[in-house]
Design a protein around this motif. Sequence first.
Motif, mmCIF file in Angstrom:
data_model
loop_
_atom_site.group_PDB
_atom_site.id
_atom_site.type_symbol
_atom_site.label_atom_id
_atom_site.label_comp_id
_atom_site.label_asym_id
_atom_site.label_seq_id
_atom_site.Cartn_x
_atom_site.Cartn_y
_atom_site.Cartn_z
ATOM 1 N N LYS A 146 0.833 -1.211 0.000
ATOM 2 C CA LYS A 146 0.000 0.000 0.000
ATOM 3 C C LYS A 146 0.866 1.259 0.000
ATOM 4 O O LYS A 146 0.378 2.350 -0.276
ATOM 5 N N TYR A 147 2.142 1.095 0.341
ATOM 6 C CA TYR A 147 3.063 2.230 0.437
ATOM 7 C C TYR A 147 4.413 1.874 -0.163
ATOM 8 O O TYR A 147 4.859 0.729 -0.044
ATOM 9 N N ILE A 148 5.045 2.859 -0.777
ATOM 10 C CA ILE A 148 6.451 2.775 -1.174
ATOM 11 C C ILE A 148 7.136 3.960 -0.510
ATOM 12 O O ILE A 148 6.672 5.098 -0.630
ATOM 13 N N ALA A 149 8.213 3.674 0.200
ATOM 14 C CA ALA A 149 8.966 4.730 0.874
ATOM 15 C C ALA A 149 10.329 4.890 0.228
ATOM 16 O O ALA A 149 11.044 3.907 0.023
ATOM 17 N N ILE A 150 10.662 6.133 -0.108
ATOM 18 C CA ILE A 150 12.034 6.439 -0.520
ATOM 19 C C ILE A 150 12.824 6.499 0.774
ATOM 20 O O ILE A 150 12.572 7.362 1.618
ATOM 21 N N PRO A 151 13.776 5.567 0.958
ATOM 22 C CA PRO A 151 14.395 5.432 2.276
ATOM 23 C C PRO A 151 15.574 6.347 2.554
ATOM 24 O O PRO A 151 15.968 6.471 3.715
ATOM 25 N N TYR A 152 16.109 6.995 1.520
ATOM 26 C CA TYR A 152 17.366 7.704 1.748
ATOM 27 C C TYR A 152 17.744 8.440 0.469
ATOM 28 O O TYR A 152 17.512 7.949 -0.620
ATOM 29 N N LEU A 153 18.318 9.605 0.628
ATOM 30 C CA LEU A 153 18.912 10.299 -0.513
ATOM 31 C C LEU A 153 20.403 10.471 -0.233
ATOM 32 O O LEU A 153 20.768 11.002 0.820
ATOM 33 N N PRO A 154 21.257 10.035 -1.153
ATOM 34 C CA PRO A 154 22.691 10.239 -0.961
ATOM 35 C C PRO A 154 23.043 11.723 -0.995
ATOM 36 O O PRO A 154 22.263 12.553 -1.491
ATOM 37 N N ASN A 155 24.189 12.063 -0.464
ATOM 38 C CA ASN A 155 24.624 13.465 -0.346
ATOM 39 C C ASN A 155 24.390 14.277 -1.606
ATOM 40 O O ASN A 155 23.902 15.407 -1.546
ATOM 41 N N GLU A 156 24.745 13.730 -2.756
ATOM 42 C CA GLU A 156 24.697 14.503 -4.002
ATOM 43 C C GLU A 156 23.279 14.785 -4.498
ATOM 44 O O GLU A 156 23.096 15.548 -5.442
ATOM 45 N N LEU A 157 22.267 14.198 -3.849
ATOM 46 C CA LEU A 157 20.875 14.415 -4.273
ATOM 47 C C LEU A 157 20.058 15.207 -3.262
ATOM 48 O O LEU A 157 18.887 15.489 -3.493
ATOM 49 N N ARG A 158 20.659 15.586 -2.158
ATOM 50 C CA ARG A 158 19.932 16.234 -1.073
ATOM 51 C C ARG A 158 19.705 17.721 -1.308
ATOM 52 O O ARG A 158 20.300 18.329 -2.198
ATOM 53 N N TYR A 159 18.857 18.282 -0.445
ATOM 54 C CA TYR A 159 18.540 19.701 -0.491
ATOM 55 C C TYR A 159 19.829 20.527 -0.572
ATOM 56 O O TYR A 159 20.791 20.273 0.134
ATOM 57 N N GLY A 160 19.803 21.518 -1.450
ATOM 58 C CA GLY A 160 20.928 22.433 -1.579
ATOM 59 C C GLY A 160 21.965 22.019 -2.612
ATOM 60 O O GLY A 160 22.886 22.775 -2.895
ATOM 61 N N THR A 161 21.800 20.833 -3.202
ATOM 62 C CA THR A 161 22.746 20.395 -4.229
ATOM 63 C C THR A 161 22.235 20.777 -5.609
ATOM 64 O O THR A 161 21.054 21.101 -5.793
ATOM 65 N N GLU A 162 23.109 20.689 -6.565
ATOM 66 C CA GLU A 162 22.765 21.006 -7.953
ATOM 67 C C GLU A 162 21.666 20.081 -8.483
ATOM 68 O O GLU A 162 20.816 20.485 -9.274
ATOM 69 N N LYS A 163 21.664 18.835 -8.040
ATOM 70 C CA LYS A 163 20.704 17.845 -8.544
ATOM 71 C C LYS A 163 19.364 17.865 -7.818
ATOM 72 O O LYS A 163 18.409 17.229 -8.263
ATOM 73 N N TYR A 164 19.277 18.577 -6.713
ATOM 74 C CA TYR A 164 18.055 18.554 -5.910
ATOM 75 C C TYR A 164 16.793 18.949 -6.683
ATOM 76 O O TYR A 164 15.764 18.260 -6.560
ATOM 77 N N PRO A 165 16.807 20.014 -7.489
ATOM 78 C CA PRO A 165 15.576 20.343 -8.243
ATOM 79 C C PRO A 165 15.101 19.191 -9.142
ATOM 80 O O PRO A 165 13.894 18.946 -9.269
ATOM 81 N N GLU A 166 16.038 18.470 -9.730
ATOM 82 C CA GLU A 166 15.684 17.306 -10.548
ATOM 83 C C GLU A 166 15.083 16.206 -9.675
ATOM 84 O O GLU A 166 14.123 15.540 -10.071
ATOM 85 N N VAL A 167 15.627 16.007 -8.487
ATOM 86 C CA VAL A 167 15.099 15.014 -7.550
ATOM 87 C C VAL A 167 13.652 15.350 -7.201
ATOM 88 O O VAL A 167 12.782 14.479 -7.225
ATOM 89 N N VAL A 168 13.385 16.607 -6.893
ATOM 90 C CA VAL A 168 12.020 17.033 -6.558
ATOM 91 C C VAL A 168 11.073 16.751 -7.723
ATOM 92 O O VAL A 168 9.986 16.193 -7.531
ATOM 93 N N ALA A 169 11.482 17.109 -8.934
ATOM 94 C CA ALA A 169 10.647 16.855 -10.115
ATOM 95 C C ALA A 169 10.394 15.361 -10.289
ATOM 96 O O ALA A 169 9.263 14.942 -10.605
ATOM 97 N N ASN A 170 11.412 14.559 -10.065
ATOM 98 C CA ASN A 170 11.260 13.108 -10.209
ATOM 99 C C ASN A 170 10.401 12.501 -9.108
ATOM 100 O O ASN A 170 9.635 11.570 -9.360
ATOM 101 N N ILE A 171 10.511 13.014 -7.899
ATOM 102 C CA ILE A 171 9.653 12.522 -6.817
ATOM 103 C C ILE A 171 8.192 12.800 -7.160
ATOM 104 O O ILE A 171 7.317 11.966 -6.905
#
Length: 171
Positions: free
Chosen positions: A84-109
């Motif tokens: 009934k649920y899928i949990a994203i369990p962790y984001l590695p350093n390079e994908l976290r808030y404040g990184t260059e890739k973070y906006p892409e991560v948000v769009a993908n989530i």
Amino acid sequence: MKLGLQLYSVRENLESDFLGTLKKVREMGYEGGELAGLYGKTGEEVRDMFEEAGLNPISAHVSYQDLMVDIEETVKTYNTIGCKYIAIPYLPNELRYGTEKYPEVVANIKKIGEVCNKYGIELLYHNHDFEFVKTENGAYALDELYSEVSADLLKTEIDTCWVNVAGENPS
């Protein structure tokens, strides 16, 4: 359901004897489980083993990276299992808030959340302590994520231990 087990706790046992481990988990009094990997099994095989063991497949921790390989097929697999649920369990350093890739991560989530909704699955984010670092806006990084992704696409799976490790009161 009253009691479920995060099956990551018995990952070595699942690797060597998936069905036997599920049966032992049920014998211990657990009624459900949260998956953390399929150990080379198909969705149908996992669904059938949960059924044979008398356990409810509540949810699954599925890495952001695994989801991005093929969102549709991955979500479909966990739907087949009965999660009934899928949990994203962790984001590695390079994908976290404040990184260059973070906006892409948000769009993908957001995309992942839309596919989950299509299959009647709720997408969750599982926190650790690093999401409780204050951002330049004075908010927690976790709050930044939830302000950018609507609640119809992403909900929370709060890990109170990690909240405490972060120095916050989880109550």
